[in-house]
Write a protein that holds these residues in place. Structure first.
Motif, PDB file in Angstrom:
ATOM      1  N   ALA A  13       0.678  -1.188  -0.019  1.00 36.77           N
ATOM      2  CA  ALA A  13       0.071  -0.142  -0.025  1.00 36.77           C
ATOM      3  C   ALA A  13       1.254   0.994  -0.345  1.00 36.77           C
ATOM      4  O   ALA A  13       1.816   1.805   0.391  1.00 36.77           O
ATOM      5  CB  ALA A  13      -1.129  -0.232   1.167  1.00 36.77           C
ATOM      6  N   ARG A  26      -7.535  -1.865   0.649  1.00 35.79           N
ATOM      7  CA  ARG A  26      -7.501  -0.257  -0.316  1.00 35.79           C
ATOM      8  C   ARG A  26      -8.853   0.357   0.179  1.00 35.79           C
ATOM      9  O   ARG A  26      -8.832   1.755   0.803  1.00 35.79           O
ATOM     10  CB  ARG A  26      -6.531  -0.862  -1.105  1.00 35.79           C
ATOM     11  CG  ARG A  26      -5.852  -0.635  -1.534  1.00 35.79           C
ATOM     12  CD  ARG A  26      -5.173  -0.526  -2.739  1.00 35.79           C
ATOM     13  NE  ARG A  26      -5.496  -2.087  -3.410  1.00 35.79           N
ATOM     14  CZ  ARG A  26      -5.260  -3.001  -3.980  1.00 35.79           C
ATOM     15  NH1 ARG A  26      -4.201  -3.250  -3.766  1.00 35.79           N
ATOM     16  NH2 ARG A  26      -6.005  -3.433  -4.858  1.00 35.79           N
ATOM     17  N   ASP A  28      -9.906   1.685   3.805  1.00 34.00           N
ATOM     18  CA  ASP A  28      -8.495   2.571   4.427  1.00 34.00           C
ATOM     19  C   ASP A  28      -9.077   3.443   3.353  1.00 34.00           C
ATOM     20  O   ASP A  28      -8.696   4.856   3.589  1.00 34.00           O
ATOM     21  CB  ASP A  28      -7.377   2.359   3.173  1.00 34.00           C
ATOM     22  CG  ASP A  28      -6.218   3.842   3.517  1.00 34.00           C
ATOM     23  OD1 ASP A  28      -6.099   3.877   4.986  1.00 34.00           O
ATOM     24  OD2 ASP A  28      -5.686   3.581   2.936  1.00 34.00           O
TER      25      ASP A  28
END
Length: 563
Positions: free
Chosen positions: A3, A121, A124
């Motif tokens: 990431a 992701r 997030d």
């Protein structure tokens, strides 16, 4: 698949193999991992480490994932900590239970590294979006509190300026309901040196702080010129010029300005753009309307501004009701306005003046209206001589003795008589004499009365007996305005002589005019029933001075003041 910004991730799984597998998958994506064997450990570890994302097995010993999710969400508070449930359950009710317990997503076993990375992701992005929203909210809140604090400070200063006069006098009742923290409506009141009362109700364009900005200079002009004894016409011209100079083109101030004179039993009115005010009898009956006849302040240039006023009789006990357009412009859900007719109905039904404001506000509430602007109501009763409290005059000199032996001649002719009132200037000059300062109110009253008498009865040739009743009173001032406008010659001369005495000093005032004169004794001997609303000023002059008299066939009046 690492990431861009590594996260701290809590993995709670009771199976050792699955726990180790998940931890390895998440670490390979570049994140830091904490692990727990059951829900209780997960909650404790979350409280200690505050991870940014949680992978939580639904079915665990000691404490299941559902309860753990609820406690973790409670610990997280406003911050979004995404919870992805790990479950082998496939029944709809079980999956719904995961979401209702606080889960943001779920992932079925066996685990796919690609899908898990995509979900992390996605969660997030949601987490960072929530953090941004909260940060912006907090920033707005801080700015809001800072703005409110600045407005409170500004309002405290504004209130001290705006309410420094006699707005709390016993003959004034008022109600103001601001649409915002600042009231765009301005209510000012102050006594003149001679004991008259000036009242201003103004309504600036808009509401809140922008609308209140113009109130400070307006209040400064109002209080300063009232304290010096200026009349309404001079004040209006100065107010209009100042607002025209400082306000943006889309701002102006509707205003209703009054001068109540208990000595003359009159009220002088100028209404520029305000709703009609009302002259009420002692019983509350509407006697007359104070209609708007002018454009608001700050609209016209000085050469086009109209400062003409209307003078009406106002007897003891009679009242004036003033209001802003926030009352009549209140609208209901169908956009119907409360209007003048409903207001007149409230006035007609009122039996107790003390309850009038409450009855108006109750009528607005029953109407179901929503205020669109600041609401102001002001009820002014004609005050008595005992209720007058002339404002104290502030002197800026050093207190040293002033000249006590001098004389001055001051004459006005033709055009100057139409536009200039010398009384405030002469009173200011006489205030340089310390012994006359306690007599400022009497000096202003005497000079005003003698100058008005010389101009109206001497130069213009008006007969005060016209003012025998309310109708004649209006006719008198209409004729005064007509004759003054047509005036081509004539004069009024004021002579002041100051001389020292062993015990103090003496001031002699002489006022001459170019008129035909009058029989003073005949005027003073008229019965009160014949005088009606006239003849009060001559007796007043004799009462206020140490001595007074008339000579030259009534064309010259003189008054003496000793101190």
């Amino acid at each position: 698949m690492s990431a861009e910004q590594p996260l701290t991730v809590l993995v709670a799984e009771d199976g050792a193999t699955d726990r180790l597998l998940l931890a390895q998958i998440v670490r390979r994506q570049g994140h830091q991992v904490f692990t727990a064997e059951n829900g209780e450990q997960a909650v404790a570890l979350f409280a200690e480490k505050r991870p940014q994302l949680v992978l939580l097995d639904a079915l665990m010993p000691v404490m299941d994932g559902f309860e753990a999710a609820r406690q973790i969400k409670a610990l997280a508070g406003e911050a979004l900590v995404p919870i992805i449930f790990l479950t082998s359950l496939n029944e709809e009710e079980a999956l719904v239970r995961c979401l209702e317990a606080g889960g943001d997503d779920f992932m079925a076993k066996p685990y796919s590294a690609v899908i898990l990375a995509a979900k992390i992701r996605a969660m997030d992005r949601l987490r960072r979006l929530q953090a941004t929203v909260l940060a912006q909210r907090d920033l707005i809140t801080r700015h809001h509190h800072h703005l409110l604090n600045e407005q409170r400070v500004a309002k405290a200063v504004f209130d001290k300026v705006a309410h420094s006069g006699c707005i709390t006098a016993p003959n004034i009742r008022y109600l103001q309901s601001p649409y915002a923290l600042f009231n765009g409506d301005l209510l000012l009141a102050a006594f003149t040196p001679s004991g008259d009362m000036h009242v201003l109700l103004g309504d600036f364009t808009g509401h809140g702080l922008p609308a209140a900005v113009g109130a400070m200079p307006l209040a400064e002009v109002f209080y300063g010129m009232t304290a010096k004894g200026y009349g309404l016409a001079h004040m209006l011209r100065e107010m209009n010029a100042k607002l025209k100079r400082i306000l943006p083109v889309d701002m102006f101030c509707c205003a209703l300005l009054l001068n109540l004179s208990v000595q003359r039993g009159t009220v002088e009115v100028w209404n520029g753009g305000m709703p009609d005010g009302y002259r009420l009898s002692a019983d509350g009956e509407v006697i007359a309307s104070l209609a708007s006849r002018h454009l608001p302040l700050g609209v016209l240039a000085a050469e086009r501004f109209d400062d003409s006023t209307e003078v009406l009789p106002l007897a003891a006990g009679e009242r004036l009701l003033l209001l802003s357009d926030g009352v009549v412009d209140t609208a209901d859900e169908q956009e119907r306005l409360f209007g003048v007719e409903r207001l007149r109905a409230v006035l007609a039904a009122n039996r107790d003046p003390v309850q009038l404001f409450d009855e108006v506000m109750q009528a607005l509430e029953r109407f179901g209206g929503t205020p669109r602007d600041d609401i102001s109501l002001c009820d002014i009763r004609m005050f008595t001589v005992e209720e007058r409290v002339p404002a104290p005059t502030l002197y800026s000199d050093s207190g040293r003795s002033s000249p006590l032996d001098w004389s001055l001649g001051f004459a006005l002719r033709g055009e100057s008589l139409k536009r200039f009132n010398p009384v405030p200037y002469l009173v200011q000059l006489l205030q340089e004499i310390h012994g006359l300062r306690p007599l400022t109110g009497a000096l202003h009253s005497v000079l005003s009365e003698l100058y008005s008498n010389a101009l109206e009865h001497g130069v213009l040739g008006l007969d005060s007996r016209l003012k025998r009743d309310a109708h004649g009173f209006a006719d008198y001032y209409q004729e005064r305005a007509r004759r003054l406008d047509a005036l081509a010659d004539g004069f009024v001369r004021i002579d002041l002589k100051v001389e020292p005495l062993a015990s103090g000093g003496r001031l002699i005032i002489e006022v001459r005019d170019s008129g035909a004169g009058f029989d003073v004794q005949q005027v003073l001997s008229r019965p009160a029933r014949e005088q009606g609303l006239s003849g009060r000023g001559l007796k007043l002059v004799g009462q206020l001075g140490s001595d007074a008299g008339w000579r030259e066939g009534g064309r010259c009046a003189w008054v003496q003041f000793d101190w």
